[in-house]
Design an enzyme around this catalytic site. Structure first.
Site, mmCIF file in Angstrom:
data_model
loop_
_atom_site.group_PDB
_atom_site.id
_atom_site.type_symbol
_atom_site.label_atom_id
_atom_site.label_comp_id
_atom_site.label_asym_id
_atom_site.label_seq_id
_atom_site.Cartn_x
_atom_site.Cartn_y
_atom_site.Cartn_z
ATOM 1 N N ASP A 33 -9.040 3.604 4.568
ATOM 2 C CA ASP A 33 -8.886 4.043 3.179
ATOM 3 C C ASP A 33 -10.223 4.614 2.708
ATOM 4 O OD1 ASP A 33 -7.913 4.486 0.681
ATOM 5 O OD2 ASP A 33 -7.656 2.381 0.129
ATOM 6 N N ASP A 90 -6.045 10.411 1.526
ATOM 7 C CA ASP A 90 -7.206 9.534 1.669
ATOM 8 C C ASP A 90 -6.947 8.228 2.409
ATOM 9 O OD1 ASP A 90 -5.619 8.533 -0.337
ATOM 10 O OD2 ASP A 90 -7.275 7.968 -1.640
ATOM 11 N N GLU A 91 -5.775 8.048 2.992
ATOM 12 C CA GLU A 91 -5.554 6.809 3.741
ATOM 13 C C GLU A 91 -4.524 7.016 4.839
ATOM 14 O OE1 GLU A 91 -3.565 3.526 1.763
ATOM 15 O OE2 GLU A 91 -2.900 4.861 0.166
#
Length: 365
Positions: free
Chosen positions: A14, A108-109
């Site tokens: 993350d 983003d993850e």
């Protein structure tokens, strides 16, 4: 009777305050300052907040007005999704150096299954550390990671040592970890569910584990089985290299609140057209249309209708949304409208509940 199930080596990576961190990376004048990406001091919703802003209670999905009220020195920055996608692609290429089993959740993850990996490294903990180091070297950004035997625990673990840290939950520590975990930190337990659990005397994983399957399904429906299993370390979902979407949708926040259904229908037509474009691009269709209405007082209302056949055309989406709009009288002026199409023809039917199994403690991370 106890049954074995395959213990995997799963990493959840993350990026730390991704959008805000990218802005601070590209603009040194923003470093160390509380910034919010998206919205404005007058209108809109915060898409992301820097850690400096989070200290003041600013967070994503918060009204820009409330965010500014909490943090008078907050700096609003316009989102640059092309730039975020560019860096996200760089990060993903790093993931693929270690495994092809990468399941992106957003820009983003992502989940990575490194049970077998291209580096032939037996330690998922070391792989996570290498990945985070490579991300820092190539992008200048920090990432956090969680490592454990399944996706659920890895996801929870990635929050523990944020920012710029990682946490490994070894097999022998899974059950004690889950028992002491606050219920609101369980992935999938939102505020409404947490409040309901509190009323049932469930405050930690240990409290949750005491509840029978019957009690949980009676109070939480099909999610009851999910809660019953995950607190016992059971989560059978595999890392899927190509995620199947559950829904396709779009929404718009308006510069001025709308009070006339005629103006709302104009906006809904544009939203329907965008959804049609996304559906055609993906080659999918759906049966359930959901209309999302956020009023000027920030209260939220959703209305849904399931059709007998799959649809992907703007006209059918708009007509169903129109019916939903007129289904109930509006409570106030409207600041946001959204439409989503779910119950898709992706072949991702719900799987039958898994049998209860026990965690076998023979697996080093």
């Amino acid at each position: 009777m106890q049954e074995d199930f395959p213990l995997r080596k799963i990493i959840h990576v993350d990026m730390d305050a991704f959008y805000a961190s990218v802005e601070q990376l590209d603009n040194p004048d923003l470093r160390g300052k509380p910034i919010a990406v998206g919205g404005s001091s007058q209108r809109g919703v915060v898409a992301a907040a820097s850690y400096e802003a989070r200290k003041f209670g600013v967070h994503s999905a918060m009204s820009s007005v409330f965010a500014k009220r909490n943090c008078p020195d907050l700096v609003f920055v316009k989102a640059r999704f092309d730039r975020y996608r560019e860096i996200s692609k760089q990060v993903r290429e790093i993931f693929y150096e270690f495994t092809d089993l990468v399941e992106p959740l957003s820009l983003d993850e992502a989940y990575l299954d490194v049970t077998e990996n291209k580096q032939e490294n037996p330690s998922a903990t070391k792989i996570a550390r290498l990945i985070r180091r490579r991300i820092k070297e190539e992008t200048g950004l920090n990432a956090s990671a969680g490592i454990s035997i399944n996706k659920f625990i890895a996801k929870v673990a990635s929050d523990i040592n944020k920012p710029n840290g990682q946490k490994t939950i070894d097999p022998e520590d899974v059950l004690p970890f889950l028992e002491q975990l606050e219920i609101r930190k369980f992935h999938g337990v939102g505020k409404v569910t947490a409040d309901k659990m509190y009323r049932l005397g469930i405050f930690t994983g240990k409290d949750l584990k005491k509840k029978s399957l019957e009690t949980l399904t009676e109070n939480f429906g099909k999610n009851g089985r999910y809660y019953y299993d995950v607190v016992r370390g059971i989560h059978m979902s595999e890392v899927k290299a190509h995620r199947i979407p559950k829904s396709v949708g779009a929404e718009r926040t308006f510069n001025e609140n709308l009070s006339s259904e005629i103006f709302m229908l104009e906006r809904l037509e544009h939203i329907s057209k965008e959804i049609e474009r996304r559906l055609k691009k993906s080659g999918i269709a759906g049966k359930t249309v959901t209309l999302k209405i956020k009023y000027s007082d920030f209260s939220l209302n959703t209305r849904s209708k399931t059709l007998p056949d799959f649809i992907d055309a703007k006209e059918m989406i708009l007509e169903t949304a129109r019916q939903l709009l007129y289904q109930e009288e509006l409570q106030n002026s409207v600041r946001l409208l959204g439409i989503s199409l779910s119950n898709l023809n992706t072949g991702d039917e719900d799987k039958p509940p898994q049998k209860s199994v026990s965690v076998q403690l023979r697996f080093g991370l």
